[in-house]
Design a protein around this motif. Sequence first.
Motif, PDB file in Angstrom:
ATOM      1  N   SER A 193      41.714  27.985  37.404  1.00 11.23           N
ATOM      2  CA  SER A 193      40.964  27.411  38.530  1.00 11.23           C
ATOM      3  C   SER A 193      41.531  27.887  39.859  1.00 11.23           C
ATOM      4  CB  SER A 193      40.999  25.886  38.453  1.00 11.23           C
ATOM      5  OG  SER A 193      40.361  25.433  37.271  1.00 11.23           O
ATOM      6  N   GLN A 194      42.871  28.067  39.914  1.00 11.30           N
ATOM      7  CA  GLN A 194      43.458  28.591  41.140  1.00 11.30           C
ATOM      8  C   GLN A 194      42.904  29.976  41.462  1.00 11.30           C
ATOM      9  OE1 GLN A 194      47.772  28.330  41.214  1.00 11.30           O
ATOM     10  NE2 GLN A 194      47.720  26.668  39.720  1.00 11.30           N
ATOM     11  N   ALA A 195      42.804  30.805  40.420  1.00 12.34           N
ATOM     12  CA  ALA A 195      42.263  32.149  40.637  1.00 12.34           C
ATOM     13  C   ALA A 195      40.765  32.110  40.916  1.00 12.34           C
ATOM     14  CB  ALA A 195      42.542  33.015  39.407  1.00 12.34           C
ATOM     15  N   LEU A 196      40.057  31.197  40.242  1.00  9.58           N
ATOM     16  CA  LEU A 196      38.605  31.134  40.385  1.00  9.58           C
ATOM     17  C   LEU A 196      38.186  30.768  41.799  1.00  9.58           C
ATOM     18  CD1 LEU A 196      35.977  31.359  38.707  1.00  9.58           C
ATOM     19  CD2 LEU A 196      36.111  28.904  38.346  1.00  9.58           C
ATOM     20  N   LEU A 197      38.978  29.918  42.443  1.00  7.28           N
ATOM     21  CA  LEU A 197      38.640  29.465  43.788  1.00  7.28           C
ATOM     22  C   LEU A 197      39.258  30.320  44.878  1.00  7.28           C
ATOM     23  CD1 LEU A 197      39.017  25.604  43.255  1.00  7.28           C
ATOM     24  CD2 LEU A 197      36.924  26.984  43.172  1.00  7.28           C
ATOM     25  N   SER A 198      40.046  31.303  44.499  1.00  8.64           N
ATOM     26  CA  SER A 198      40.675  32.162  45.497  1.00  8.64           C
ATOM     27  C   SER A 198      39.650  33.122  46.086  1.00  8.64           C
ATOM     28  CB  SER A 198      41.833  32.948  44.886  1.00  8.64           C
ATOM     29  OG  SER A 198      42.818  32.069  44.374  1.00  8.64           O
ATOM     30  N   PRO A 199      39.738  33.424  47.374  1.00  9.39           N
ATOM     31  CA  PRO A 199      38.773  34.352  47.988  1.00  9.39           C
ATOM     32  C   PRO A 199      38.766  35.728  47.332  1.00  9.39           C
ATOM     33  CG  PRO A 199      39.985  33.149  49.679  1.00  9.39           C
ATOM     34  CD  PRO A 199      40.640  32.828  48.371  1.00  9.39           C
TER      35      PRO A 199
ATOM     36  N   ARG B  70      48.336  38.994  43.130  1.00  8.08           N
ATOM     37  CA  ARG B  70      49.636  39.100  42.480  1.00  8.08           C
ATOM     38  C   ARG B  70      50.479  37.846  42.689  1.00  8.08           C
ATOM     39  NH1 ARG B  70      51.300  45.408  43.914  1.00  8.08           N
ATOM     40  NH2 ARG B  70      49.665  46.371  42.648  1.00  8.08           N
ATOM     41  N   ASP B  71      50.350  37.223  43.862  1.00  5.94           N
ATOM     42  CA  ASP B  71      51.075  35.972  44.100  1.00  5.94           C
ATOM     43  C   ASP B  71      50.628  34.892  43.119  1.00  5.94           C
ATOM     44  OD1 ASP B  71      52.656  36.915  46.172  1.00  5.94           O
ATOM     45  OD2 ASP B  71      51.177  36.410  47.709  1.00  5.94           O
ATOM     46  N   VAL B  72      49.310  34.765  42.948  1.00  3.65           N
ATOM     47  CA  VAL B  72      48.780  33.733  42.046  1.00  3.65           C
ATOM     48  C   VAL B  72      49.188  34.020  40.614  1.00  3.65           C
ATOM     49  CG1 VAL B  72      46.677  32.663  41.171  1.00  3.65           C
ATOM     50  CG2 VAL B  72      46.864  33.244  43.597  1.00  3.65           C
ATOM     51  N   LEU B  73      49.028  35.253  40.166  1.00  5.96           N
ATOM     52  CA  LEU B  73      49.339  35.605  38.779  1.00  5.96           C
ATOM     53  C   LEU B  73      50.835  35.534  38.508  1.00  5.96           C
ATOM     54  CD1 LEU B  73      46.903  38.616  38.292  1.00  5.96           C
ATOM     55  CD2 LEU B  73      46.592  36.246  37.570  1.00  5.96           C
ATOM     56  N   PHE B  74      51.657  35.887  39.485  1.00  9.25           N
ATOM     57  CA  PHE B  74      53.100  35.831  39.288  1.00  9.25           C
ATOM     58  C   PHE B  74      53.575  34.402  39.083  1.00  9.25           C
ATOM     59  CE2 PHE B  74      57.461  35.545  40.885  1.00  9.25           C
ATOM     60  CZ  PHE B  74      58.080  36.522  40.119  1.00  9.25           C
ATOM     61  N   GLN B  75      53.089  33.493  39.914  1.00  6.75           N
ATOM     62  CA  GLN B  75      53.478  32.099  39.756  1.00  6.75           C
ATOM     63  C   GLN B  75      52.939  31.522  38.453  1.00  6.75           C
ATOM     64  OE1 GLN B  75      55.628  30.615  41.708  1.00  6.75           O
ATOM     65  NE2 GLN B  75      55.777  32.439  42.997  1.00  6.75           N
ATOM     66  N   ALA B  76      51.743  31.949  38.040  1.00  9.48           N
ATOM     67  CA  ALA B  76      51.193  31.482  36.763  1.00  9.48           C
ATOM     68  C   ALA B  76      51.991  32.011  35.593  1.00  9.48           C
ATOM     69  CB  ALA B  76      49.733  31.916  36.640  1.00  9.48           C
TER      70      ALA B  76
END
Length: 621
Positions: free
Chosen positions: A316-322, A558-564
Amino acid sequence: MLPPVASAATILIEPRVGFHGVFQLGRPFPLEVGLENIGASTEGILEIGVWKGGPEQGGAAYQAFHRREVFLPARSRRSVELTVDPDVLNRPLEIRFTGASASASRAVDLRRHFTPAPVVLSLSEGSAIPLTSLGASLTNRVVAVGVAELPRDARALRGVSHLVVYDLSLRDLSRTQSLALEHWLAAGGRMVIIGSLNYTLYQAPQLARFLPVRVHGVKRTAFTAHVGADPFDAIGGVWTQTATLVKGRLVSEAEGLPLIVESDWGRGKVAYLAVDAGRPPLSTWNGLPRFLQDLLATRPVESASLETQWTDSIFSQALLSPWFVSTYLPGRSLFFAIAGYLAGLIVLVRLWRRWRMTPRKLILACCGWIGCTAVAGYLYFSRGERSPEGVLLTASVMEDAGGGYVDAQSNLALFSTRPHDYSLAFGQAWVDAVPRLRTAAAQPAPSLVYRHGAGTTRVEVPLKAWDYKLLRARHVERLQLAAAIVQTQGELVLDVLNQSGKDLTDCWLVAPGLHVALGNLPAGERWKKSFALPDAAADPARRTEQSLREIRFNDKPRDVLFQASFFPEGGTQSFSRNGAALFVGWLREPEPRFETGEARVRVQSYALYRAIAPLAGPEDE
């Protein structure tokens, strides 16, 4: 005169489970389905139904189907090899053949075939090593197989701990079987090659490529075995191969000849024993079972340091990211379309004020403009192939497996903007692929369908409009990329060699109280740098996780995926009591491992390479 062919086909099904009826519980295993047609020719679909999930897997049970198109000529036999991976064994495995002129089915009870321990395969012809004499001293089941019985899929070997090769050249090994052995070894398999009097068999290229030595001949020598710290009496006149060490570690030698050699193959190992254990005097030695038991001792397989698995909240974090919204919405075209639509409304308002239009004419003009723009937008964005119908997002975390191999864990998210049945294909060397587990309270997962054919496996994923599916997979591939972190007196030494043909970007070195941006490492170059460890490295309050959270890349995805990757469920992970040092870097333009075959599905691939080294505390140094 030949008897007339029957007007209808009659199909008989004969399944062969595992390795001569044996497979390890909880691991994929080979399934060979023999089809015999005693009637007219027919074409149909062979379907294997297995049960996945269940309470032990943390979710509701659901059925997975393996399907393959099969053509059976009149009065013919054919064998179909598949790899299945059931989680629930209290329900039978169902085999069905459905054709235009014939159908057949058969249920197989798997409960009498499994064993809790991994299987040991003995590969020999003509003569055999007395592995069965180990008896109860070896908890693994020993199964003798021929070269033709080796699977062509690396996943089918995951339930095998050791492959013992004796008095064989592997000349009949096919290319697909050889690749399966390579990937199985790289993923953590163990191969034991025992020498024999027929030394020319070991000079064949198919077997020599696995050997850590180069075999020249054979001679009689005295052999003294050691099991742990207990030496046995020397045995004279033992046939021993003469060989030259090529790679690996020399464990034992006699008269200047290597007797036992071990070499790494990815996460797995290849062990070579130069003496002939299948002929006298060694075959009659009463200490042979204990010696072989030590040689076949199951050692823990090194696995990935940190498991990664996406959840609904992470996606969901990735889905809502611009950045993700821009993958399925043409932002520039949509902006100009909205601007043109509003400009048209403004023009209508100005015309109404200038010409004193009646309300009826104004309403008709507005409705006409809205209708025209709606039709034009539909034709432009939907029929004009201006916007994708879905996005396949893959994020892989790679770790060095040794020998030029990397062990990659991949999280996949297939997102669709319209109802469609997708067919997801996996690349070579994949060893596992499962959907995201659901909780027991959730609804049962829909049936998963694997389609086999033309050397590839495709997974059917039906999606509704604005729906997504999460999967995870693991594969082993050859990638000449290696990183080592060594802790010395108060400093860390980083050694990175990039021969992968891809640039490594946004590299970082992370340790407790330390995070250093290293920049990019181009393909073909090497780093060897030293960094001083701060005093905070000895402070348990400053963990590696805190330094990881301070990392920021020049790319929002990359920030989102790295933290995930490192912090699933929003929590922290403890690497060790004293923390750990990590090297991370992103692979530029990684090779796509998964594809849907749809022209209007956009593929976004990210690959993170990491190397983790636990740090020693003051009491460990």
